[in-house]
Motif scaffolding. Structure first.
Motif, PDB file in Angstrom:
ATOM      1  N   UNK A 149       3.028 -11.301  -7.039  1.00  0.00           N
ATOM      2  CA  UNK A 149       2.411 -10.763  -5.830  1.00  0.00           C
ATOM      3  C   UNK A 149       3.468 -10.090  -4.961  1.00  0.00           C
ATOM      4  N   UNK A 150       3.064  -9.032  -4.272  1.00  0.00           N
ATOM      5  CA  UNK A 150       4.007  -8.329  -3.397  1.00  0.00           C
ATOM      6  C   UNK A 150       3.246  -7.742  -2.216  1.00  0.00           C
ATOM      7  N   UNK A 151       4.006  -7.285  -1.226  1.00  0.00           N
ATOM      8  CA  UNK A 151       3.412  -6.759   0.000  1.00  0.00           C
ATOM      9  C   UNK A 151       3.671  -5.267   0.097  1.00  0.00           C
ATOM     10  N   UNK A 152       2.618  -4.515   0.391  1.00  0.00           N
ATOM     11  CA  UNK A 152       2.739  -3.080   0.639  1.00  0.00           C
ATOM     12  C   UNK A 152       2.726  -2.826   2.144  1.00  0.00           C
ATOM     13  N   UNK A 153       3.631  -1.965   2.591  1.00  0.00           N
ATOM     14  CA  UNK A 153       3.562  -1.516   3.969  1.00  0.00           C
ATOM     15  C   UNK A 153       2.267  -0.735   4.182  1.00  0.00           C
ATOM     16  N   UNK A 154       1.779  -0.723   5.413  1.00  0.00           N
ATOM     17  CA  UNK A 154       0.482  -0.105   5.709  1.00  0.00           C
ATOM     18  C   UNK A 154       0.435   1.365   5.289  1.00  0.00           C
ATOM     19  N   UNK A 155       1.476   2.126   5.615  1.00  0.00           N
ATOM     20  CA  UNK A 155       1.496   3.552   5.298  1.00  0.00           C
ATOM     21  C   UNK A 155       1.503   3.770   3.789  1.00  0.00           C
ATOM     22  N   UNK A 156       2.332   3.014   3.071  1.00  0.00           N
ATOM     23  CA  UNK A 156       2.420   3.170   1.619  1.00  0.00           C
ATOM     24  C   UNK A 156       1.110   2.792   0.957  1.00  0.00           C
ATOM     25  N   UNK A 157       0.457   1.750   1.458  1.00  0.00           N
ATOM     26  CA  UNK A 157      -0.834   1.336   0.909  1.00  0.00           C
ATOM     27  C   UNK A 157      -1.850   2.469   1.030  1.00  0.00           C
ATOM     28  N   UNK A 158      -1.930   3.085   2.191  1.00  0.00           N
ATOM     29  CA  UNK A 158      -2.904   4.154   2.398  1.00  0.00           C
ATOM     30  C   UNK A 158      -2.565   5.369   1.542  1.00  0.00           C
ATOM     31  N   UNK A 159      -1.293   5.661   1.416  1.00  0.00           N
ATOM     32  CA  UNK A 159      -0.870   6.793   0.600  1.00  0.00           C
ATOM     33  C   UNK A 159      -1.302   6.619  -0.861  1.00  0.00           C
ATOM     34  N   UNK A 160      -1.106   5.410  -1.395  1.00  0.00           N
ATOM     35  CA  UNK A 160      -1.504   5.143  -2.781  1.00  0.00           C
ATOM     36  C   UNK A 160      -3.025   5.140  -2.908  1.00  0.00           C
ATOM     37  N   UNK A 161      -3.716   4.581  -1.929  1.00  0.00           N
ATOM     38  CA  UNK A 161      -5.179   4.543  -1.983  1.00  0.00           C
ATOM     39  C   UNK A 161      -5.776   5.939  -2.117  1.00  0.00           C
ATOM     40  N   UNK A 162      -5.205   6.916  -1.435  1.00  0.00           N
ATOM     41  CA  UNK A 162      -5.737   8.270  -1.503  1.00  0.00           C
ATOM     42  C   UNK A 162      -5.607   8.832  -2.915  1.00  0.00           C
ATOM     43  N   UNK A 163      -4.458   8.583  -3.546  1.00  0.00           N
ATOM     44  CA  UNK A 163      -4.200   9.142  -4.880  1.00  0.00           C
ATOM     45  C   UNK A 163      -4.934   8.410  -5.977  1.00  0.00           C
ATOM     46  N   UNK A 164      -4.923   7.089  -5.912  1.00  0.00           N
ATOM     47  CA  UNK A 164      -5.502   6.274  -6.982  1.00  0.00           C
ATOM     48  C   UNK A 164      -6.150   5.056  -6.360  1.00  0.00           C
ATOM     49  N   UNK A 165      -7.396   5.175  -6.030  1.00  0.00           N
ATOM     50  CA  UNK A 165      -8.102   4.076  -5.383  1.00  0.00           C
ATOM     51  C   UNK A 165      -8.026   2.827  -6.263  1.00  0.00           C
ATOM     52  N   UNK A 166      -7.143   1.915  -5.907  1.00  0.00           N
ATOM     53  CA  UNK A 166      -6.874   0.780  -6.793  1.00  0.00           C
ATOM     54  C   UNK A 166      -7.735  -0.440  -6.506  1.00  0.00           C
ATOM     55  N   UNK A 167      -8.696  -0.320  -5.599  1.00  0.00           N
ATOM     56  CA  UNK A 167      -9.507  -1.484  -5.274  1.00  0.00           C
ATOM     57  C   UNK A 167     -10.947  -1.083  -4.986  1.00  0.00           C
ATOM     58  N   UNK A 168     -11.847  -2.039  -5.071  1.00  0.00           N
ATOM     59  CA  UNK A 168     -13.272  -1.823  -4.801  1.00  0.00           C
ATOM     60  C   UNK A 168     -13.795  -2.984  -3.951  1.00  0.00           C
TER      61      UNK A 168
END
Length: 320
Positions: A149-168
């Motif tokens: 398990x690891x922690x994503x910073x808020x900005x990095x999380x949103x950046x990845x979500x836009x490119x590859x929605x990794x959750x539902x």
């Protein structure tokens, strides 16, 4: 020390074929205290009877059909008493340890606003690879964390979500107060409302990522995602809405670019369905092309559009 109450909200519409199995996988979790709320969105099958058959282990609530998942989930959120909340689809299967693992992650990382777990799709007895393995950007973080398990910073999380929605919808465990502060789900959206809420919630703080597969998503003919036009229209609407909400100009540009890609996909979808007028109208939003790929798309679809109008004309003249 008392453990925090977790509320599981299950929005259900004509879910009689799957609801009983789903509820058993939630009740079989190794975590308590647990509150399960089933919100029946105007079902006409045996959904109500199945939910009520669990007695006081499940809180049953009914509302008139809303035509989407956002409204019944908000209904459940208004009734939730838990410090943590998760929204679980009525046809998915919760795997052992989902709740306890996510609670532990959020208790360990008090700065995180929600916790996301991995999942896989299944149809009958066929199961796909885990979803995270299909997400290249997220996989880079997984490799450096040695699959822990690891922690994503808020900005990095949103950046990845836009490119590859990794959750539902069925994945995150939220701090209830954060979801409430965001007003819950956007009821203007008839799909993608889960992405919209997850993204907005990710503006509030860090996010914990758990690489283990915590649930299984059932694929079948009545999944909302099977309606391509509906999904694409809401993919566009949700990204444009978030671009208005987002304060970082880099992410705003990223969201706008994503919406453009979805517009082109919608254009192809409409042409394939013979809806040439709607497809042509999208050109005002997609032009000019921003890449060679865009240009190739516009040329191909333009040819199809002209041929479609030509063939429509021929058919009309023959029928006169």
């Amino acid at each position: 020390m008392d453990k925090p109450l977790v509320t599981v909200i299950v929005a259900a519409y004509n879910a009689a074929n799957y609801l009983e199995e789903t509820l058993h996988t939630i009740l079989d979790q190794d975590y308590s205290p647990l509150e399960i709320i089933v919100v029946d969105d105007g079902s006409t099958d045996e959904t109500a009877a199945i939910a009520k058959s669990f007695g006081n282990r499940v809180r049953y609530r009914y509302q008139q059909n809303s035509g989407s998942c956002a409204s019944p989930r908000n209904h459940g959120l208004a009734a939730a008493r838990g410090e943590y909340v998760t929204f679980f689809d009525a046809d998915d299967l919760m795997l052992p340890g989902k709740i306890s693992g996510q609670v532990e992650a959020l208790e360990t990382h008090s700065e995180a606003v929600f916790c996301v777990g991995n999942y896989r799709n299944f149809t009958g007895k066929t199961k796909s690879a885990d979803h995270f393995s299909t997400c290249p950007e997220l996989s880079l973080h997984l490799s450096t964390s040695c699959d822990s398990s690891f922690v994503l910073e808020a900005h990095e999380c949103r950046n990845i979500l836009i490119s590859e929605n990794f959750t539902i919808a069925s994945s995150p465990l939220f701090r209830t107060r954060t979801v409430v502060s965001e007003g819950g789900f956007n009821t203007d959206l008839k799909a993608c409302e889960d992405f919209h809420l997850i993204y907005r919630t990710a503006t509030h703080g860090k996010v914990v990522i758990v690489p283990e597969v915590l649930f299984e998503r059932r694929l079948h003919d009545t999944n909302m995602s099977a309606d391509s036009e509906r999904m694409l229209r809401n993919l566009i609407a949700s990204r444009l809405s978030l671009a208005q909400h987002e304060t970082d100009p880099v992410l705003v540009k990223h969201l706008d670019k994503r919406a453009q890609r979805y517009r082109r996909s919608l254009q192809s979808c409409l042409i394939n369905k013979g809806q040439f007028g709607g497809a042509f109208a999208l050109y005002k939003d997609t032009l000019p092309p921003r890449s060679l790929s865009d240009l190739n798309h516009d040329i191909r679809q333009g040819i199809k559009l002209m041929l479609g109008h030509f063939n429509d004309g021929k058919i009309t003249r023959r029928s006169d």
